[in-house]
Write a protein that holds these residues in place. Sequence first.
Motif, short mmCIF file in Angstrom:
data_model
loop_
_atom_site.label_atom_id
_atom_site.label_comp_id
_atom_site.label_asym_id
_atom_site.label_seq_id
_atom_site.Cartn_x
_atom_site.Cartn_y
_atom_site.Cartn_z
N GLY A 1 0.81 -1.21 0.00
CA GLY A 1 0.00 0.00 0.00
C GLY A 1 0.85 1.26 0.00
N VAL A 2 1.91 1.25 0.80
CA VAL A 2 2.83 2.40 0.85
C VAL A 2 3.45 2.64 -0.52
N LYS B 1 1.76 7.38 -6.44
CA LYS B 1 0.74 8.38 -6.74
C LYS B 1 1.06 9.73 -6.10
N LYS B 2 2.21 9.80 -5.41
CA LYS B 2 2.68 11.05 -4.78
C LYS B 2 1.67 11.61 -3.77
N LEU B 3 1.11 10.73 -2.96
CA LEU B 3 0.17 11.16 -1.92
C LEU B 3 0.95 11.73 -0.74
N ILE C 1 -3.43 6.09 4.98
CA ILE C 1 -4.76 5.55 4.68
C ILE C 1 -4.69 4.41 3.68
N ILE C 2 -3.89 4.58 2.62
CA ILE C 2 -3.78 3.52 1.61
C ILE C 2 -3.13 2.27 2.22
N ALA C 3 -2.09 2.46 3.04
CA ALA C 3 -1.46 1.32 3.71
C ALA C 3 -2.47 0.61 4.62
N ASP D 1 -6.41 -0.20 -4.96
CA ASP D 1 -6.32 0.19 -6.36
C ASP D 1 -7.44 1.16 -6.76
N ILE D 2 -8.63 0.92 -6.23
CA ILE D 2 -9.75 1.82 -6.54
C ILE D 2 -9.47 3.22 -6.00
N LEU D 3 -8.99 3.31 -4.76
CA LEU D 3 -8.69 4.61 -4.17
C LEU D 3 -7.56 5.33 -4.91
N CYS D 4 -6.67 4.54 -5.50
CA CYS D 4 -5.54 5.12 -6.25
C CYS D 4 -5.83 5.23 -7.74
N ASN D 5 -7.11 5.08 -8.10
CA ASN D 5 -7.55 5.25 -9.49
C ASN D 5 -6.88 4.28 -10.45
N GLU D 6 -6.78 3.03 -10.01
CA GLU D 6 -6.23 1.97 -10.84
C GLU D 6 -7.27 0.87 -11.00
N ILE D 7 -7.21 0.13 -12.11
CA ILE D 7 -8.05 -1.05 -12.25
C ILE D 7 -7.47 -2.13 -11.34
#
Length: 203
Positions: A18-19, A25-27, A34-36, A134-140
């Motif tokens: 996740g990290v 994505k340069k978050l 959050i992604i992790a 992946d959804i949160l990071c705009n990826e399929i």
Amino acid sequence: MFYFIIDILGTIAFAISGVLVAMDKKLDVFGVLIIAFVTAVGGGTLRDLLIGIRPVGWLNTPMHLLIIVITVLLAIVFVKQLKYVRKSLFLFDTIGIGLYTMVGIEKGLAADLSPVMCIALGTITACFGGVIRDILCNEIPVIFRKEIYATVCILGGLVYFLLIQFPIDNTIPYSLAILTIIIMRVLAVRFKISLPNIYRDNN
């Protein structure tokens, strides 16, 4: 203790994956956290909701949250080193699905579910954290692409239930099922093995 260690290792592996995605994505720091977090606990949260565990596992075990926070902090400290291991995302993700598949199966067995439902639960545990990531990071999500992903979780579960029919220590089929998932996914990607595409080129 064996199952607890597997759970912790799975949490670390998915948190790192996740990290890595969040950094690509340069978050900001909060976004990375959050992604992790959702990658590490998303599948387990859905699993616990499906089998009626209240509250869900990570609310009962603050250690998971602590591990995720520590993982994110270490990633921030060693961000320059992480830039050289971007390709390790695949490895951490693969290790994560292997470990979490068996964690989910173990939860299913504890809930007295059938082997088929246990395997389904293991697959959900392993895959849906990555789906949310992946959804949160705009990826399929990887699970919806051609890559072999959920399939290896199912096959690993089948290996486990086959091996436990023999009079051997349960840690052996547990470990071999995890290795099966990891090795099969690595081989599938290495040799570009994928499920057939149902779409045909009309041109």
